[in-house]
Write a protein that holds these residues in place. Structure first.
Motif, mmCIF file in Angstrom:
data_model
loop_
_atom_site.group_PDB
_atom_site.id
_atom_site.type_symbol
_atom_site.label_atom_id
_atom_site.label_comp_id
_atom_site.label_asym_id
_atom_site.label_seq_id
_atom_site.Cartn_x
_atom_site.Cartn_y
_atom_site.Cartn_z
ATOM 1 N N MET A 504 16.350 -5.924 -8.966
ATOM 2 C CA MET A 504 15.546 -4.759 -9.547
ATOM 3 C C MET A 504 16.047 -3.310 -9.202
ATOM 4 N N LEU A 505 16.522 -3.021 -8.017
ATOM 5 C CA LEU A 505 17.337 -1.903 -7.834
ATOM 6 C C LEU A 505 18.372 -1.528 -8.932
ATOM 7 N N GLU A 506 19.174 -2.606 -9.402
ATOM 8 C CA GLU A 506 20.246 -2.674 -10.276
ATOM 9 C C GLU A 506 19.813 -2.483 -11.830
ATOM 10 N N GLY A 507 18.421 -2.454 -11.783
ATOM 11 C CA GLY A 507 18.114 -2.212 -13.175
ATOM 12 C C GLY A 507 17.133 -3.274 -13.834
ATOM 13 N N ILE A 557 14.501 -2.991 0.561
ATOM 14 C CA ILE A 557 13.706 -1.774 0.531
ATOM 15 C C ILE A 557 12.649 -1.573 -0.447
ATOM 16 N N LEU A 558 12.681 -2.245 -1.533
ATOM 17 C CA LEU A 558 11.633 -1.812 -2.439
ATOM 18 C C LEU A 558 10.541 -2.709 -2.010
ATOM 19 N N ALA A 559 10.628 -3.783 -1.760
ATOM 20 C CA ALA A 559 9.328 -4.694 -1.149
ATOM 21 C C ALA A 559 8.893 -3.941 0.182
ATOM 22 N N ASP A 560 9.511 -3.265 1.038
ATOM 23 C CA ASP A 560 8.995 -2.714 2.113
ATOM 24 C C ASP A 560 8.229 -1.379 1.647
ATOM 25 N N LYS A 561 8.605 -0.605 0.444
ATOM 26 C CA LYS A 561 8.224 0.419 0.149
ATOM 27 C C LYS A 561 6.782 0.145 -0.374
ATOM 28 N N LEU A 562 6.563 -0.871 -1.191
ATOM 29 C CA LEU A 562 5.441 -1.267 -1.839
ATOM 30 C C LEU A 562 4.372 -1.658 -0.704
ATOM 31 N N VAL A 563 4.940 -2.317 0.440
ATOM 32 C CA VAL A 563 3.787 -2.799 1.336
ATOM 33 C C VAL A 563 3.460 -1.586 2.075
ATOM 34 N N GLU A 564 4.217 -0.554 2.417
ATOM 35 C CA GLU A 564 3.763 0.760 3.049
ATOM 36 C C GLU A 564 3.050 1.405 2.268
ATOM 37 N N GLN A 565 3.102 1.446 1.120
ATOM 38 C CA GLN A 565 2.089 2.087 0.118
ATOM 39 C C GLN A 565 0.718 1.180 -0.076
ATOM 40 N N GLY A 566 0.709 -0.041 0.499
ATOM 41 C CA GLY A 566 -0.624 -0.611 0.536
ATOM 42 C C GLY A 566 -0.727 -1.817 -0.850
ATOM 43 N N ARG A 567 0.503 -1.905 -1.407
ATOM 44 C CA ARG A 567 0.705 -2.657 -2.548
ATOM 45 C C ARG A 567 1.103 -3.884 -1.987
ATOM 46 N N LYS A 571 -4.025 -10.039 -3.379
ATOM 47 C CA LYS A 571 -5.316 -9.751 -2.825
ATOM 48 C C LYS A 571 -5.561 -8.210 -2.629
ATOM 49 N N ALA A 572 -4.827 -7.359 -3.036
ATOM 50 C CA ALA A 572 -5.032 -5.815 -3.197
ATOM 51 C C ALA A 572 -5.181 -5.252 -4.668
ATOM 52 N N GLY A 573 -5.062 -6.165 -5.443
ATOM 53 C CA GLY A 573 -4.922 -5.856 -6.851
ATOM 54 C C GLY A 573 -3.704 -5.068 -7.332
ATOM 55 N N LYS A 574 -2.659 -5.165 -6.459
ATOM 56 C CA LYS A 574 -1.521 -4.554 -7.097
ATOM 57 C C LYS A 574 -0.426 -4.813 -5.843
ATOM 58 N N GLY A 575 0.726 -5.154 -6.359
ATOM 59 C CA GLY A 575 2.015 -5.415 -5.604
ATOM 60 C C GLY A 575 3.095 -4.724 -6.397
ATOM 61 N N VAL A 576 4.014 -5.924 -6.706
ATOM 62 C CA VAL A 576 5.077 -5.544 -7.670
ATOM 63 C C VAL A 576 4.420 -5.501 -8.867
#
Length: 709
Positions: A504-507, A557-567, A571-576
């Motif tokens: 995903m980082l690579e496009g 790093i993307l997965a970590d950033k998403l979790v830190e944003q509550g995604r 169960k939260a209605g948003k993730g990837v």
């Protein structure tokens, strides 16, 4: 030792009141009356003997085992020795001048049912089950089953049985049996009366091949609708479509040409990579229970009562497995509120099964009665096995095992459901590490068939044997593995998730990659899977393993950033992805792509167009490479064990046989060359994550397979 054909088939004569004889031909090839070479030779010899005896007016084919017949001897698939072929036996039966009556005293599957279909009359009891499960081995019934069953049961019923492979009770199978007895104990006495009636009425021979199917009952629309109805579950498999074509031939062609078409389609199936994979998996599942850690003399501990620590989703699911098997379970939670909530969830699960007709209301109550809740460890003093399913933190596990060490009786097995932690360190919290073992269930634990049994450094052979055998009692497929981070399944899936995030980082768009993996045959791609499970689960694991991943600043790093944003996922209605309220359908989110673009720029990663082939190779090949390392380290005893874990635990398509069989099929040199290519093309990242395992390199150079180990 090869079995003598006269030992495999027994012949008896029974004198009738009119002085004539009834020939009784009994198959006796334990354990399942497989139609081995000896049985086929024995059937031919005994039927010919009966036909040559003028005093014999009718012939009965039955069994001295609890099964009529489990079908073909699968071991012959490897040797290729099919002489005499089963169709030749059935041709002799069907064209016999005297009536031949099949008396099915037990289940008849595959070739066993085909034997019965070739007979002139069939008798069984109402609850008996019969089926043609060949599709599960990637093939179709190759001894006339696709031609005879439609003539007897009707095309619609035959299609469903042949393509699904599911067994059917005789009472629900119209047209196939001439007599269905209510009480199995009366089967032989009523069968003999039936045989006497057949002889008295002129010993009429009724050949299934002489039945003509009314084409108006099997129009093209029937087949078109059937294809549509099975499209989802047949996705990726080779055999189901050939099964349908064979049944179509039973309608469109005369019997002899229909048999020829069945034979052609059977050979197509046998030569397919899907059949090789499915047959590999058939043997792999059985081989998983054959381990070197114990033998026949190793004693087994008696498990009569079970304790579960934790009444959450996992603990409750584990408890259900034992209640389903009739074992009393004590579920422990430290807070009454959590305990009540957990037991209520178990009840809801059972009641949901009852609404679907899978359980009766009485069965729900029987199972709930086996479940007892407690908030006091002292109530686990008499359990024979206790399984902890608490938070995945070593200090929490230590506290639990220290307490269990104090309260549990000597000889009780202390098991951990940990999915990643060091079992030896967990065992060190007790004074009895020999009694500690890992029992890693997969979520939902009451549904998923896989159980990773983790042997610690000190786990005793009798504890290992007890748990491996107990797995069968609770309807699990157990695979024995060693101790390392994540054991086999979760250790390998780490590379899968890592590479998805990197792509995903690579496009790569998440929905692109998920589609590639879905098309490969998994039930969902890595991003959908992460959202469904909860992105926070992987986040917590990564937080505890920083020393392993800190050399790679791009690592998830993307997965970590998403979790830190509550995604955190569905169960939260948003993730990837985004999810509409009450919906499980993932919706692509441009914000995630923008975040990926920003992170790629920050890390100096150039985004580009990436082919589907590269996506597939970079997701699947490192997973296989990790499997090679696991084999090298002895964490898994054999490559087929890894395949069983991945098919049952992670949804790897069975028509590819598992990741290691898939690697063997496409060639280990293909995997090795691709790993080297990405190692060299992806710079520092490639040097870290795409180094081929020494075992992969060695086997590729020798032109060998993982299966050769």
């Amino acid at each position: 030792m090869k079995q003598n054909s006269m030992e495999a088939v027994d012949y008896e004569l029974q004198k009738q009141s009119d002085g004539s004889q009834l020939a009784l031909v009994f198959m006796q090839n334990p354990p399942v009356n497989a139609l081995s070479k000896a049985v086929r030779i024995g059937l031919i010899a005994n039927i010919k003997q009966a036909l040559a005896d003028e005093s014999v007016k009718a012939i009965v084919i039955s069994s001295k085992q609890s099964l009529f017949s489990g079908g073909a001897d699968i071991s012959e698939f490897a040797s290729g020795d099919f002489e005499p072929p089963l169709p030749a036996v059935l041709d002799l039966i069907e064209n016999a001048a005297k009536p031949i009556i099949a008396v099915l005293n037990g289940p008849a599957f595959g070739g066993g049912l085909e034997v019965a279909l070739a007979c002139h009359y069939r008798v069984t009891f109402a609850a008996n089950k019969v089926g043609l499960p060949e599709v599960n081995l990637g093939i179709l019934p190759g001894a006339g089953g696709t031609q005879r069953l439609p003539r007897l049961a009707g095309v619609a019923q035959a299609l469903d049985m042949i393509v699904s492979g599911r067994p059917v009770a005789a009472s629900k199978l119209s047209g196939v049996f001439d007599l269905v007895v209510a009480d199995p104990a009366q089967l032989f006495s009523e069968s003999l009366t039936f045989c006497q009636k057949v002889v008295a009425e002129g010993a009429v021979v009724r050949r299934t091949c002489d039945i003509t199917i009314d084409a108006s009952t099997a129009h093209a629309e029937l087949f078109a609708q059937f294809r549509l109805s099975i499209a989802k579950q047949a996705r990726g498999f080779f055999a189901p479509e050939r099964c349908i074509q064979a049944v179509e031939a039973s309608v469109a062609l005369p019997f002899v040409q229909g048999l020829q078409r069945e034979g052609e389609l059977f050979l197509e199936c046998m030569q397919s990579k899907e059949a090789r994979a499915q047959q590999h998996f058939f043997f792999a599942e059985r081989a998983a229970s054959h381990v070197k850690d114990y033998d026949k003399t190793t004693p087994v501990r008696d498990i009569q009562k079970v304790g579960i620590i934790g009444a959450g989703t996992m603990g409750g699911g584990i408890a259900m497995n034992f209640a389903n098997a009739g074992l009393p379970v004590t579920v422990l939670e430290l807070k009454q509120e959590a305990l009540d909530k957990g037991l209520a969830l178990i009840r809801r699960n059972y009641e949901s099964s009852a609404k679907k007709g899978k359980l009766t209301a009485a069965q729900v109550e029987q199972r709930m009665a086996l479940l007892q809740g407690t908030t006091d460890y002292a109530n686990l003093a008499d359990v024979d096995l206790v399984i902890e399913a608490v938070f995945e933190k070593m200090e929490v596990k230590h506290e639990v095992f220290k307490t269990l060490d104090k309260v549990c009786k000597p000889g009780a097995i202390l098991a951990s459901n940990t999915s990643t932690l060091d079992l030896n360190e967990i065992a060190s919290a007790t004074k009895r590490p020999q009694d500690v073992i890992g029992m890693h269930f997969f979520s939902p634990a009451n549904v998923m068939k896989l159980l990773e049994v983790v042997k610690g450094e000190h786990s005793s052979p009798e504890v290992i044997k007890t748990v491996m055998q107990l797995a069968k009692k609770i309807n699990k497929v157990a695979v024995l593995v060693g101790v390392c981070f994540g054991f086999v399944g979760n250790r390998m899936i780490e590379s899968y998730g890592r590479e998805a995030n990197r792509l995903m980082l690579e496009g790569v768009k998440p929905e692109q990659l998920d589609q590639v993996i879905y098309d490969f045959g998994l039930p969902m791609g890595p991003f959908t899977m992460g959202d469904m499970a909860g992105q926070d689960i992987g986040y917590f694991v990564r937080q505890s393993r920083q020393e392993f991943i800190q050399h790679d600043p791009s690592y998830c790093i993307l997965a970590d950033k998403l979790v830190e944003q509550g995604r955190v996922g569905l169960k939260a209605g948003k993730g990837v992805y985004l999810y509409a309220q009450g919906s499980r359908t993932p919706i692509p989110d441009p914000e995630v792509l923008e975040l990926a673009k920003q992170e790629a720029q920050r890390l100096g990663i150039k985004q580009r167009e990436i082919s589907d082939q590269e996506m597939l190779e970079r997701i699947i090949f490192p997973l296989i490479n990790e499997g090679a390392l696991i084999l090298e380290e002895g964490i898994a005893a054999k490559s087929s064990d890894i395949d069983v874990i991945y098919v049952y635990g992670y949804g790897f398509p069975v028509y590819r046989g598992g990741p290691m069989q898939y690697a063997d099929e496409i060639g280990l040199k293909t995997i090795y060359d691709a790993m080297c290519k990405y190692r060299d093309e992806l710079g520092e990242y490639g040097q870290h994550w795409f180094q081929p395992a020494p075992l992969l390199k060695k086997l590729a150079a020798q032109g060998k397979r993982f299966a050769d180990l």
